[in-house]
Enzyme design. Structure first.
Site, PDB file in Angstrom:
ATOM      1  N   GLU A  64       0.819  -1.202   0.000  1.00 43.44           N
ATOM      2  CA  GLU A  64       0.000   0.000   0.000  1.00 43.44           C
ATOM      3  C   GLU A  64       0.862   1.265   0.000  1.00 43.44           C
ATOM      4  O   GLU A  64       0.562   2.232  -0.686  1.00 43.44           O
ATOM      5  CB  GLU A  64      -0.897  -0.016   1.245  1.00 43.44           C
ATOM      6  CG  GLU A  64      -1.587   1.300   1.519  1.00 43.44           C
ATOM      7  CD  GLU A  64      -3.084   1.220   1.293  1.00 43.44           C
ATOM      8  OE1 GLU A  64      -3.664   0.235   1.734  1.00 43.44           O
ATOM      9  OE2 GLU A  64      -3.632   2.158   0.689  1.00 43.44           O
ATOM     10  N   ASP A  65       1.930   1.245   0.763  1.00 42.91           N
ATOM     11  CA  ASP A  65       2.655   2.494   1.021  1.00 42.91           C
ATOM     12  C   ASP A  65       4.037   2.597   0.379  1.00 42.91           C
ATOM     13  O   ASP A  65       4.720   3.589   0.581  1.00 42.91           O
ATOM     14  CB  ASP A  65       2.844   2.685   2.547  1.00 42.91           C
ATOM     15  CG  ASP A  65       1.515   2.840   3.273  1.00 42.91           C
ATOM     16  OD1 ASP A  65       0.534   3.196   2.592  1.00 42.91           O
ATOM     17  OD2 ASP A  65       1.465   2.603   4.485  1.00 42.91           O
TER      18      ASP A  65
END
Ligand code: MN
Length: 508
Positions: A85-86
C-alpha cells in the site's frame, strides 16, 4: 539483504524472534528477519505522523502477534502488511520473495486498507470487505487486530477528529468482533485504548472513581486468596493458579451504566480466578468455596455445562467474604469467583488465536470451527444485503444487544439478542421453521409472533406447512439480522418471479 537497525525506539526484532521461539521451538525464524529487512528497506525513510521511522508500526504489530503465540509466517506477514500500500514494492515482489501463503495474508490486509470511498458508504463497504477477507483466512483478522492495537497506541499523533473516528470504529466494530471470536485479551485491550478518545469525560470520571476502589479490593482479594488456597490444600485439590484479576476499564464502565453508576453493584471489579486441572475439580472447588463463603442468590453461573455463545466456559459464583475478613461487620465484602481449567482459560483469553499457538502440539480445537462459522455466515449474508445502511444497523444490533437465553420444548438452549421475538427464534433454529411459522406458544401459553421474548422462556413454534413463506410485515418487529435477511430475500425472490411473469426485467 542486511538488517541495519535491529532495535528502534525500544522495539526490537530480536525480541520478536525470541518470543516466537518460546512458543514454537521448531520455527524457522529466518523468515521473520528477512521480512523485517525487506519491510525496512521498502519503507526506507518514511516517517509516521509522530515523526518516528515508519517501520516502528509494523514492528509493533508483529510484536503483538508474537506475544499472542502466533507462528512465524503470520508474524512475517504483519511486518510486511503496509508494504504494497505504502511503498514501491508490490504484492508480486512479496510473493516472489516469501511465497504464496504470506503474500495472500498481506493481500487480505491491503485490500482492507485500500477502500477510499466517501461518506457513510465507505464505512459499510469497509465492513463488507472485512468479513469476506476474514472468512477466507482467520490470520488476516489477527493481523488486522494487531495493526489496529498499534495504531490505537499511537493515536496521540493524529488530529482530534481522526482520533475519535478511529477510536469509535474500534469500539463499535473491532472489539465486538474480537469478543465474538472469544479473544478476551484483544477485546479488552482495544476497548481500553479507545475508551479515553471516545468518552474523554466519562473516562476521567471512571478512573477517578474506581482506582481507589481497585486498591482497596486488591488488598482484600489477597487475603481471600490465602484462605481459599489453604482450603484447597486441605481437600487435596491441586491448584494450578489463583489470582485476582482487575476488570477492564471499559467493561467496568458499561456495567456501571447498567447499574445507575452504583459501584457497589459491580461485584467483579476484582474477581478471583481459580485454575484447576480438570472439570470435575472445577465443581469440587465450587463446593469448597461455598462451604467457606455464602453465595449470593442467583449469581451461580455454570458456563461449563452451558457455554456462552462465543464459547466461553467457566464456573462463576459471587460470594460474601468470610466475616473475619471484613473490618466492618455490617458491610460484607462481596467478590466474584471464576473457576476453570487451563484449556478454558487459554480459550477465554486468546480465542481463535489459541489455535495457532498450539498447532505444533497437534491439539485439535473444535471450538474454532464454531467461532469461524459465525464469520462465514456474516460474509455470506452480507453478499445479499443490498442496503448498506441496514446491513450496518443489523450487525450493530447483533453485536451490541445483551443476549438472552431461551429454550426449545426439548430443552435446547438458544441464544438471541435482547428484545428478540418468536420469529427470530424460529429463524435461528432453521430457515424452514422461520418460513413456515404461523403461531407460537410461550411457556405453554398462546402468544403472538411479535411478543418480546424473555430469559428462560420455553418457545414452541407452531408451523403451517401450507404457508407459502414469511410475511414482509414481520420486518416491522423482527430483531436479528438473520431473520431480516431471510424475510427480505424471500420477498425479493417473490418480486422477481412476479416480474418474470410480466416479462419485465428488473433494472439493476
Ligand atoms: Mn498498518
Amino acid at each position: 539483504m542486511d538488517t541495519p537497525l535491529r532495535s528502534i525506539h525500544g522495539k526490537s526484532i530480536d525480541d520478536i524472534v525470541t518470543c516466537v521461539h518460546s512458543y514454537h521451538p521448531e520455527a524457522d525464524t529466518q523468515i521473520i528477519l528477512d521480512a523485517f529487512a525487506f519491510a525496512q528497506d521498502a519503507h526506507g525513510t518514511q516517517l509516521r505522523k509522530s515523526g518516528v521511522p515508519y517501520i516502528i508500526h509494523p514492528l509493533g504489530a508483529a510484536m503483538i502477534l508474537a506475544d499472542l503465540g502466533l507462528d512465524e509466517r503470520t508474524v512475517a506477514a504483519a511486518l510486511l502488511h503496509d508494504v504494497p500500500e505504502d511503498t514501491t514494492k508490490t504484492l508480486a515482489d512479496i510473493e516472489h520473495r516469501f511465497g504464496k501463503d504470506i503474500a495472500t495474508m498481506v493481500e487480505g490486509i491491503t485490500k482492507l486498507g485500500k477502500l477510499k470511498y466517501r461518506g457513510a458508504d465507505r464505512y459499510v463497504e469497509n465492513l463488507r470487505r472485512m468479513f469476506v477477507a476474514f472468512a477466507q483466512d482467520v490470520r488476516v483478522i489477527l493481523i488486522k487486530f494487531a495493526d489496529r492495537i498499534d495504531n490505537l497506541e499511537t493515536l496521540d499523533a493524529l488530529p482530534p477528529e481522526k482520533q475519535r473516528r478511529i477510536a469509535l470504529e474500534s469500539l463499535e466494530i473491532f472489539a465486538p468482533i474480537a469478543n465474538r471470536l472469544g479473544m478476551g485479551v484483544i477485546k479488552g485491550r482495544i476497548e481500553d485504548l479507545a475508551f479515553p478518545y471516545v468518552y474523554p469525560e466519562e473516562y476521567k470520571w471512571l478512573t477517578k472513581k474506581i482506582l481507589p476502589q481497585f486498591e482497596e479490593k486488591q488488598h482484600f482479594v489477597d487475603h481471600f486468596q490465602r484462605i481459599i488456597t489453604d482450603a484447597l490444600k486441605e481437600h487435596d485439590v491441586p491448584l494450578i493458579s489463583i489470582h485476582g484479576r482487575a476488570k477492564h476499564l471499559f467493561s467496568t464502565y458499561k456495567k456501571l451504566i447498567k447499574h445507575q453508576r452504583d459501584i457497589e453493584k459491580v461485584y467483579d471489579l476484582v474477581a478471583v480466578r481459580i485454575i484447576v486441572p480438570n472439570i470435575a475439580m472445577c465443581y469440587a472447588v465450587l463446593g469448597i468455596v461455598h462451604e467457606i463463603c455464602k453465595p449470593l442468590k442467583g449469581r451461580i453461573k455454570d458456563y461449563i455445562a452451558q457455554p456462552k455463545p462465543n464459547g466461553y466456559q467457566s464456573l462463576h459464583t459471587t460470594v460474601f467474604a468470610p466475616t473475619e475478613l471484613c473490618g466492618d461487620a455490617h458491610h460484607a465484602e462481596i467478590v466474584e469467583i471464576q473457576i476453570r481449567t487451563p484449556e478454558m482459560h487459554e480459550e477465554a483469553e486468546y480465542g481463535v488465536a489459541a489455535h495457532w499457538k498450539y498447532k505444533e502440539s497437534g491439539k485439535k480445537k473444535p471450538s474454532i470451527d464454531k467461532k469461524m462459522a459465525w464469520v462465514k455466515d456474516l460474509a455470506e449474508f452480507q453478499k445479499n444485503a443490498n442496503d448498506g445502511e441496514s446491513f450496518l444497523e443489523d450487525i450493530k444490533f447483533d453485536f451490541f444487544q445483551d443476549h438472552i437465553f431461551v429454550f426449545t420444548p426439548r430443552g435446547d438452549v438458544i441464544e438471541l439478542p435482547e428484545d428478540s421475538t418468536p420469529v427470530d427464534f424460529a429463524y435461528r433454529i432453521h430457515s424452514d421453521l422461520g418460513n413456515t411459522c404461523s403461531g407460537v406458544r410461550i411457556n405453554d401459553q398462546q402468544a403472538s409472533l411479535d411478543t418480546t421474548l424473555k430469559n428462560g422462556d420455553v418457545v414452541d413454534i407452531l408451523v403451517n406447512p401450507q404457508r407459502k413463506g414469511p410475511s414482509s410485515d414481520w420486518l416491522e418487529f423482527v430483531k436479528t439480522s438473520n431473520a431480516k435477511h431471510h424475510i427480505r430475500s424471500y420477498a425479493n425472490k417473490k418480486n422477481r418471479r412476479f416480474l418474470d411473469l410480466l416479462k419485465i426485467r428488473p433494472r439493476s
